[in-house]
Every structure is written in structure tokens, then in C-alpha cells.
Design a protein around this motif. Structure first.
Motif, PDB file in Angstrom:
ATOM      1  N   LYS A   1      -0.289  -0.430   7.745  1.00 44.66           N
ATOM      2  CA  LYS A   1       1.155  -0.259   7.566  1.00 44.66           C
ATOM      3  C   LYS A   1       1.584   1.178   7.259  1.00 44.66           C
ATOM      4  CE  LYS A   1       0.436  -1.878   2.910  1.00 44.66           C
ATOM      5  NZ  LYS A   1       0.311  -3.087   2.142  1.00 44.66           N
ATOM      6  N   ILE A   2       0.648   2.022   6.832  1.00 40.15           N
ATOM      7  CA  ILE A   2       1.000   3.422   6.586  1.00 40.15           C
ATOM      8  C   ILE A   2       0.303   4.315   7.607  1.00 40.15           C
ATOM      9  CG2 ILE A   2       1.386   3.077   4.108  1.00 40.15           C
ATOM     10  CD1 ILE A   2      -1.332   4.542   3.669  1.00 40.15           C
TER      11      ILE A   2
ATOM     12  N   ASP B   1      -0.592   7.616   6.865  1.00 42.61           N
ATOM     13  CA  ASP B   1      -1.159   8.745   6.143  1.00 42.61           C
ATOM     14  C   ASP B   1      -2.682   8.708   6.271  1.00 42.61           C
ATOM     15  OD1 ASP B   1      -2.192  10.522   4.243  1.00 42.61           O
ATOM     16  OD2 ASP B   1      -0.555  10.134   2.837  1.00 42.61           O
TER      17      ASP B   1
END
Length: 183
Positions: free
Chosen positions: A50-51, A53
């Protein structure tokens, strides 16, 4: 959702740092990783999360491996686009296509950090039996006598370039790109 590829350094090699990929898949799924797939036992993981980074993902996987398996393992995470770019920048690609270089002798040592240009120049000024080129964060190497016989292994490049690295052969790179495009 973005598809990522994580490359783990130094697991399941010569009986060291044994981690079953099926067990790791389950642990990552419990952390919210989606569509987790692995390729062979040497630490290649394809997933969605979901991220976006990359550093946070590297840290999350690294922490989970320490917590669940007790091993401090370097983890490098890439998007499909990043890994594809590494593949396409291969300076030996035309020689591979022509058959001048055997596919089984082509290796990619992927670096965590971009090495210092002065260190790269010094390293490149030395003569070795193997042919290699350093482009951005990747050492592209044609191991004339095979990877098992080269002195220019992963540890060599980590030591000389002062960064964490992990090495994959051409077959693995092709398979990772193929599997990651299915997600």
C-alpha cells in the motif's frame, strides 16, 4: 498498486541463514503485503504494498526477517520499472543477443548505493579476466569462466565499492521481470 521486487542478500547459501520462502511469504502477507510470490530459494520476492516508500519497505522486510527468523539480512527493493531499467542498461546486451557471450555467464551485481566515482575509476583501471562495467548502481559482469570461479564476486564488489550488494544471474533477472509483469 505498485509491484515491487525485493532481493535478499546471502540467505540459503551453503546452509547459512536458512529461510523457507513459503514461511517468509506467510509472514509478509500477515504484514499486509499483497500477491506475494517468490522465485527460487535465494531470496527473490515479488509483491504489492500500500505504500511506495522503497526505504520503508526495505526496513519493514529486514525487521520482519530479524524478528521471525533471527537473521540480519540486507534487503534491496525495486519497482518493476527500476529493475527493467537495470536490465535494459546492460552494456553487454548486443553481445548476448549475438551469442558472443553465453547467457549463463552474465551477472548483475546490484548495489544499494551509487558508488563514489573516484573508487569506480580506480577499480576500472585494474585488469581482470572477467569483463565488467559499472553503470549507476549496477555492476554488469561477464564471468568468462563462470561465477563460481571468479574473484570478482559479490563480496569483492561490496568491499571495493563500500556498499551492500546482491548478485543475480541473467536467468533470474529475466524470470523476475516476467513474474512481476503478471501482477
Amino acid at each position: 498498486m505498485t509491484t515491487f521486487i525485493a532481493l535478499l542478500r546471502g540467505i540459503n547459501v551453503s546452509g547459512q541463514k536458512k529461510i523457507k520462502m513459503a514461511d517468509l511469504r506467510v509472514k509478509l502477507e500477515k504484514l499486509g503485503f499483497i500477491s506475494v510470490r517468490t522465485y527460487i530459494q535465494s531470496g527473490n520476492i515479488i509483491f504489492q504494498y500500500k505504500i511506495n516508500d522503497i526505504v520503508a519497505l526495505q526496513d519493514l522486510i529486514k525487521k520482519e526477517i530479524i524478528d521471525q527468523f533471527g537473521y540480519d539480512v540486507p534487503v534491496l527493493v525495486f519497482t518493476v520499472e527500476m529493475l527493467s531499467s537495470i536490465y535494459k542498461k546492460n552494456p553487454f546486451i548486443e553481445r548476448l543477443k549475438s551469442g558472443e557471450i553465453e547467457e549463463k555467464k552474465m551477472f548483475f551485481t546490484i548495489l544499494q548505493d551509487t558508488p563514489d566515482i573516484a573508487v569506480v575509476k580506480e577499480l576500472m583501471s585494474n585488469s581482470y579476466e572477467e569483463e565488467y562495467m559499472i553503470v549507476d548502481r549496477t555492476v554488469y559482469m561477464f564471468a568468462v569462466n563462470g561465477y563460481g570461479k571468479t574473484k570478482l564476486n559479490n563480496n569483492f564488489f561490496e568491499r571495493k565499492l563500500k556498499t551492500i550488494a546482491t548478485t543475480r544471474n541473467l536467468k533470474t533477472m529475466n524470470k523476475l521481470l516476467e513474474l512481476s509483469s503478471l501482477g
